[in-house]
Design a protein around this motif. Structure first.
Motif, PDB file in Angstrom:
ATOM      1  N   PHE A  22      13.854 -11.705  -6.274  1.00 56.41           N
ATOM      2  CA  PHE A  22      14.737 -10.842  -7.050  1.00 56.41           C
ATOM      3  C   PHE A  22      14.239 -10.805  -8.498  1.00 56.41           C
ATOM      4  O   PHE A  22      13.593 -11.743  -8.972  1.00 56.41           O
ATOM      5  N   THR A  23      14.586  -9.744  -9.173  1.00 62.29           N
ATOM      6  CA  THR A  23      14.292  -9.615 -10.602  1.00 62.29           C
ATOM      7  C   THR A  23      15.576  -9.265 -11.342  1.00 62.29           C
ATOM      8  O   THR A  23      16.303  -8.341 -10.960  1.00 62.29           O
ATOM      9  N   LEU A  24      15.860 -10.037 -12.387  1.00 62.75           N
ATOM     10  CA  LEU A  24      17.013  -9.776 -13.250  1.00 62.75           C
ATOM     11  C   LEU A  24      16.503  -9.491 -14.653  1.00 62.75           C
ATOM     12  O   LEU A  24      15.719 -10.261 -15.211  1.00 62.75           O
ATOM     13  N   VAL A  25      16.956  -8.380 -15.217  1.00 60.71           N
ATOM     14  CA  VAL A  25      16.568  -7.995 -16.569  1.00 60.71           C
ATOM     15  C   VAL A  25      17.822  -7.967 -17.438  1.00 60.71           C
ATOM     16  O   VAL A  25      18.746  -7.180 -17.185  1.00 60.71           O
ATOM     17  N   ALA A  26      17.875  -8.848 -18.430  1.00 61.98           N
ATOM     18  CA  ALA A  26      19.013  -8.886 -19.352  1.00 61.98           C
ATOM     19  C   ALA A  26      18.792  -7.878 -20.468  1.00 61.98           C
ATOM     20  O   ALA A  26      17.754  -7.899 -21.142  1.00 61.98           O
ATOM     21  N   GLU A  27      19.781  -6.986 -20.667  1.00 59.77           N
ATOM     22  CA  GLU A  27      19.667  -5.936 -21.676  1.00 59.77           C
ATOM     23  C   GLU A  27      21.001  -5.742 -22.378  1.00 59.77           C
ATOM     24  O   GLU A  27      22.064  -6.051 -21.831  1.00 59.77           O
ATOM     25  N   ALA A  28      20.940  -5.216 -23.585  1.00 64.87           N
ATOM     26  CA  ALA A  28      22.145  -4.845 -24.338  1.00 64.87           C
ATOM     27  C   ALA A  28      22.427  -3.369 -24.128  1.00 64.87           C
ATOM     28  O   ALA A  28      21.534  -2.537 -24.281  1.00 64.87           O
ATOM     29  N   GLN A  29      23.666  -3.042 -23.760  1.00 66.49           N
ATOM     30  CA  GLN A  29      24.017  -1.649 -23.478  1.00 66.49           C
ATOM     31  C   GLN A  29      25.467  -1.390 -23.859  1.00 66.49           C
ATOM     32  O   GLN A  29      26.281  -2.311 -23.938  1.00 66.49           O
ATOM     33  N   LYS A  30      25.767  -0.118 -24.076  1.00 63.66           N
ATOM     34  CA  LYS A  30      27.161   0.313 -24.168  1.00 63.66           C
ATOM     35  C   LYS A  30      27.676   0.491 -22.751  1.00 63.66           C
ATOM     36  O   LYS A  30      27.006   1.086 -21.901  1.00 63.66           O
ATOM     37  N   LEU A  31      28.865  -0.021 -22.496  1.00 58.22           N
ATOM     38  CA  LEU A  31      29.446   0.070 -21.160  1.00 58.22           C
ATOM     39  C   LEU A  31      30.761   0.825 -21.247  1.00 58.22           C
ATOM     40  O   LEU A  31      31.657   0.453 -22.015  1.00 58.22           O
ATOM     41  N   ARG A  32      30.893   1.880 -20.459  1.00 55.64           N
ATOM     42  CA  ARG A  32      32.135   2.641 -20.435  1.00 55.64           C
ATOM     43  C   ARG A  32      32.949   2.229 -19.222  1.00 55.64           C
ATOM     44  O   ARG A  32      32.474   2.273 -18.093  1.00 55.64           O
ATOM     45  N   LEU A  33      34.196   1.820 -19.470  1.00 54.63           N
ATOM     46  CA  LEU A  33      35.098   1.423 -18.399  1.00 54.63           C
ATOM     47  C   LEU A  33      35.789   2.651 -17.812  1.00 54.63           C
ATOM     48  O   LEU A  33      35.784   3.735 -18.414  1.00 54.63           O
ATOM     49  N   ALA A  34      36.392   2.465 -16.652  1.00 58.13           N
ATOM     50  CA  ALA A  34      37.044   3.598 -15.978  1.00 58.13           C
ATOM     51  C   ALA A  34      38.157   4.204 -16.817  1.00 58.13           C
ATOM     52  O   ALA A  34      38.439   5.399 -16.730  1.00 58.13           O
ATOM     53  N   SER A  35      38.773   3.382 -17.659  1.00 57.40           N
ATOM     54  CA  SER A  35      39.851   3.874 -18.519  1.00 57.40           C
ATOM     55  C   SER A  35      39.339   4.699 -19.689  1.00 57.40           C
ATOM     56  O   SER A  35      40.127   5.289 -20.428  1.00 57.40           O
ATOM     57  N   GLY A  36      38.014   4.719 -19.878  1.00 55.25           N
ATOM     58  CA  GLY A  36      37.433   5.429 -21.005  1.00 55.25           C
ATOM     59  C   GLY A  36      37.088   4.536 -22.174  1.00 55.25           C
ATOM     60  O   GLY A  36      36.393   4.963 -23.110  1.00 55.25           O
ATOM     61  N   GLY A  62      33.652  -4.624 -11.978  1.00 49.71           N
ATOM     62  CA  GLY A  62      32.730  -4.252 -13.042  1.00 49.71           C
ATOM     63  C   GLY A  62      33.359  -3.423 -14.126  1.00 49.71           C
ATOM     64  O   GLY A  62      33.809  -3.943 -15.147  1.00 49.71           O
ATOM     65  N   THR A  63      33.413  -2.121 -13.934  1.00 46.91           N
ATOM     66  CA  THR A  63      33.937  -1.215 -14.962  1.00 46.91           C
ATOM     67  C   THR A  63      35.304  -0.650 -14.603  1.00 46.91           C
ATOM     68  O   THR A  63      35.870   0.119 -15.380  1.00 46.91           O
ATOM     69  N   ILE A  64      35.850  -0.998 -13.454  1.00 49.63           N
ATOM     70  CA  ILE A  64      37.115  -0.406 -12.989  1.00 49.63           C
ATOM     71  C   ILE A  64      38.278  -1.252 -13.495  1.00 49.63           C
ATOM     72  O   ILE A  64      38.593  -2.315 -12.956  1.00 49.63           O
ATOM     73  N   ASP A  65      38.896  -0.787 -14.575  1.00 47.39           N
ATOM     74  CA  ASP A  65      40.016  -1.495 -15.184  1.00 47.39           C
ATOM     75  C   ASP A  65      41.331  -0.755 -14.969  1.00 47.39           C
ATOM     76  O   ASP A  65      42.248  -0.841 -15.778  1.00 47.39           O
ATOM     77  N   GLN A  66      41.399  -0.028 -13.852  1.00 44.89           N
ATOM     78  CA  GLN A  66      42.623   0.661 -13.446  1.00 44.89           C
ATOM     79  C   GLN A  66      42.895   0.320 -11.990  1.00 44.89           C
ATOM     80  O   GLN A  66      42.121  -0.398 -11.359  1.00 44.89           O
ATOM     81  N   LEU A  67      44.011   0.829 -11.465  1.00 42.67           N
ATOM     82  CA  LEU A  67      44.291   0.626 -10.051  1.00 42.67           C
ATOM     83  C   LEU A  67      43.209   1.319  -9.217  1.00 42.67           C
ATOM     84  O   LEU A  67      42.990   2.522  -9.340  1.00 42.67           O
ATOM     85  N   GLU A  68      42.519   0.548  -8.406  1.00 42.99           N
ATOM     86  CA  GLU A  68      41.448   1.080  -7.562  1.00 42.99           C
ATOM     87  C   GLU A  68      42.006   1.340  -6.163  1.00 42.99           C
ATOM     88  O   GLU A  68      42.506   0.427  -5.502  1.00 42.99           O
ATOM     89  N   ARG A  69      41.925   2.600  -5.710  1.00 46.36           N
ATOM     90  CA  ARG A  69      42.410   2.964  -4.382  1.00 46.36           C
ATOM     91  C   ARG A  69      41.220   3.125  -3.437  1.00 46.36           C
ATOM     92  O   ARG A  69      40.224   3.777  -3.797  1.00 46.36           O
ATOM     93  N   ARG A  70      41.346   2.546  -2.252  1.00 38.15           N
ATOM     94  CA  ARG A  70      40.253   2.636  -1.279  1.00 38.15           C
ATOM     95  C   ARG A  70      40.817   2.956   0.106  1.00 38.15           C
ATOM     96  O   ARG A  70      41.857   2.414   0.499  1.00 38.15           O
ATOM     97  N   LYS A  71      40.089   3.812   0.826  1.00 40.10           N
ATOM     98  CA  LYS A  71      40.458   4.088   2.204  1.00 40.10           C
ATOM     99  C   LYS A  71      40.056   2.911   3.079  1.00 40.10           C
ATOM    100  O   LYS A  71      38.969   2.365   2.938  1.00 40.10           O
ATOM    101  N   MET A  72      40.953   2.538   3.972  1.00 38.18           N
ATOM    102  CA  MET A  72      40.660   1.456   4.916  1.00 38.18           C
ATOM    103  C   MET A  72      41.397   1.758   6.220  1.00 38.18           C
ATOM    104  O   MET A  72      42.633   1.814   6.247  1.00 38.18           O
TER     105      MET A  72
END
Length: 692
Positions: free
Chosen positions: A264-278, A415-425
């Motif tokens: 495996f390869t892991l690359v650590a980087e600095a980034q802006k991250l947008r969450l689901a809430s905006g 990860g970025t989902i900071d709201q109610l996550e709905r999934r079909k099951m």
């Protein structure tokens, strides 16, 4: 929660005692003047009322100590040895020596009876009680003491008696002067100069003392983790096991010449991250995603992970949380390797011998870097899959993001989902939720709409799990629970709960399953918590409660307001000491070690020992009776005592710290070190390796 209430009451009573007896000590030390019988009686009555209130406070401190001690004597050992005697004995002296004089003055308020209340035997007991109350308050909230230790106790008592002798001699002089008509009254300028001089000396002593105390806590620019010889830690190479043989951490590596099964390869980087809430956050990510890439391998496979660091001006490392890797692969900057500098690369190789849900994260300034996103899941599957056909295998890694050092709510479950996550099951689908707490604070969950089974804890399978319903799951920082259920026809909701005092509140967001991805179900707020120590069925283990242990170790956790690394802050202490003075443990290969954790602080402490799994023996004095509970992170809640044991079968120098990483960064970390193990690495501000 009950213990925390008692602890708060105890601190409040200690403050009340300090203020009340301190006021009394100031009043009784005033120069005796007799102006009228009425004022004399009123003054005497007031002093007697203060004594009664003071004794009410002493009784309150006895009650709070008894209530805390009902949980375990470890929680009050220092109070019994120091705080209580230093206030009770002087308070008795007040009753015996001072109160009769004030009663006499109340009956006959003359100049003679007023002078009698100014004698040393009438004044010094009040001062001694005030000093004892202050000592009790300081040792409860500022510089706390762990289990009674002879040297700190003797130091406090010698200092206390020395001050009392000084107070007695000074009051004796003042009494003689007052009995002989009083001193010659100085002119106003002389008195002003003398007052300024006294204040200046006091200020210089106070500032000088605090400066000395702050300077004493400044961490060295360079430290070798085998050199802070506290709590039984030997100096590097001392008393080497096996005829004095020593080995370097750098040589305790995983296989280096074999061909890896997974790369495996892991690359650590600095980034802006947008969450689901905006909301947007400044993040540090592995491979540009949160959580980092899922590393899924088989037990026994040789894994090679190459880590590249592209974060500007920041060095990193990677620790494999819950995996008993060879010591050199553990990823702790300054202990098992030098941190990976910007533009640098490091290769990890190890062959996992365990299965289950684990995770990886940075261990260079991890209190900062994990918060910013340098983490990801590591799933180790058995050689033959333990999942039912068609299982939906979901990783739920709860993480709180921060903006300007303030936490954003609610936590993101994916990860970025900071709201109610709905999934079909589809109904009937087997579902496994791998719950990973990547935060430091404890997370509480309810699963509404279906019974479930807890099939693994910290990656370790539970023997014969049974269905659970109407209970909350409590997962400490760094901990993991694997939960399974068959999807019913109605919706199912995973919800986080927060405790505010005695109230449970639902946190916004969560995860909702339904047949068509719509619908809703009100989340449960179960008061009863799932108890992992009684869940499942027993199995034979290599050792247990009745085994003969070659080493025993006790840690009592406190929080105190004091200096750490030169700054006044909340310090998280073990046995009254913070890193690097916190008690570490030296072991020999093959030792069977029992450890006792007692938490009398105001916060949970998920204790994480690297390189080993511990077997839970008991919780709050009750033996573990369910499936063998093997943990890598033991969440010791407020007022709890856990007994655990481990076998020293993985030589090295291992971190042993609270996985609320802010606590580790403020002192709650130590080490388990095998005799004969050395390290070439150093940690400190003058090295490339930073503390937690």
């Amino acid at each position: 929660m009950l213990f925390e209430s008692y602890l708060n009451y105890d601190i409040e009573v200690a403050l009340f005692l300090t203020l009340l007896w301190g006021t009394s000590a100031v009043l009784v030390a005033r120069k005796p003047r007799h102006r009228s019988d009425k004022r004399g009686r009123r003054r005497a009555t007031f002093m007697l009322v203060l004594v009664a209130l003071g004794w009410l406070g002493v009784a309150g401190r006895l009650v709070t100590t008894a209530l805390m001690g009902s949980f375990d004597y470890l929680f009050v050992a220092d109070r019994v040895a120091v705080a209580l005697p230093l206030v009770i004995l002087p308070a008795v002296a007040v009753l015996v020596l001072a109160v009769p004089r004030w009663l006499a003055h109340r009956r006959n308020p003359s100049a003679e009876t007023r002078l009698a209340t100014f004698a040393p035997q009438a004044v010094v007991p009040f001062q001694a009680t005030a000093l004892g109350a202050l000592t009790g308050f300081v040792t409860a909230i500022l510089v706390t003491m762990g289990p009674p230790q002879l040297v700190p106790i003797l130091t406090i008592y010698v200092g206390f008696l020395t001050v009392l002798v000084g107070l007695w001699l000074w009051q004796q002089y003042r009494y003689r002067v007052a009995a002989n008509g009083g001193p010659v009254r100085r002119s106003l300028p002389v008195r002003a100069v003398r007052g300024v001089a006294v204040v200046a000396v006091f200020a210089l002593v106070l500032v000088g003392g605090l400066s000395w105390a702050a300077n004493e806590t400044v961490l060295p620019g360079r430290m070798n983790m085998t050199d802070h010889a506290h709590g039984g830690v030997s100096a590097s190479g001392a008393h080497g096991h096996g005829g004095g043989r020593t080995v370097s951490v750098a040589d305790l590596t995983g296989p280096r010449s074999e061909t890896p099964d997974r790369k495996f390869t892991l690359v650590a980087e600095a980034q802006k991250l947008r969450l689901a809430s905006g909301k947007e956050v400044d993040a540090w990510l592995f491979n540009g995603q949160s959580p980092g890439p899922e590393l899924r391998v088989k037990k026994g496979e040789l894994i090679e992970v190459t880590v590249h660091n592209k974060v500007p001006d920041t060095s990193v490392s990677v620790h494999w949380h819950g995996v008993d890797v060879p010591n050199a692969e553990d990823g702790v900057a300054g202990v098992t390797q030098d941190a990976i500098q910007p533009g640098g690369t490091h290769v990890y190789r190890f062959r996992p011998d365990e299965v289950g849900t684990h995770w990886y994260h940075s261990h260079q300034q991890s209190s900062i870097q994990v918060k910013k996103g340098l983490f990801g899941p590591l799933i180790i599957e058995p050689e033959q899959s333990d999942l039912a056909p068609g299982t939906q295998d979901l990783i739920v890694s709860a993480h709180t993001w921060y903006e300007d050092k303030l936490p954003l709510e609610p936590p993101a479950l994916f990860g970025t989902i900071d709201q109610l996550e709905r999934r079909k099951m589809a109904p009937g689908t087997p579902v496994r939720l791998r719950l990973i707490n990547t935060d430091g604070a404890t997370h509480r969950y309810s699963l509404t709409g279906t019974p479930f089974k807890v099939v693994a804890i910290d990656g370790n399978p539970v023997n014969e799990p049974t269905e659970v319903a109407g209970k909350q799951l409590v997962i400490g920082g760094g901990g993991r629970y694997d939960v399974e259920f068959a999807m019913p026809a109605q919706p199912v909701r995973l919800t986080e709960l927060r405790r505010y005092g005695k109230e449970l509140r639902v946190v916004e967001g969560g995860l909702l399953f339904s047949a068509d991805g719509t619908g809703d179900v009100p989340p449960d707020k179960p008061q009863e918590t799932f108890d992992p120590t009684t869940y499942g069925s027993p199995l034979p283990t290599e050792f247990g409660r009745d085994s003969k242990f070659t080493k025993t170790h006790s840690l009592v956790f406190d929080n105190e307001l004091w200096f750490y690394d030169g700054k006044f802050t909340v310090v998280w202490a073990s046995n009254g000491m913070a890193f690097p003075k916190a008690p570490s443990l030296t072991v020999r290969e093959g030792d069977l070690v029992k450890v006792r954790f007692a938490n009398r602080s105001h916060f949970d402490h998920p204790m994480h020992l690297h390189g080993h799994h511990v077997l839970v023996l008991s919780r709050n004095g009750k033996p573990a009776t369910g499936s063998p509970l093997w943990l890598d992170t033991v969440n010791v809640e407020v007022g709890e005592i856990w007994e655990v044991a481990f076998k020293a079968d993985n030589p090295g120098l291992w971190m042993d710290h609270c996985h609320n990483l802010d606590h580790a960064a403020a002192g709650m970390m130590s080490h388990v070190i095998y005799e004969g193990v050395t390290t070439p690495y150093e940690v400190g501000h003058d090295t490339p390796n930073e503390l937690e």
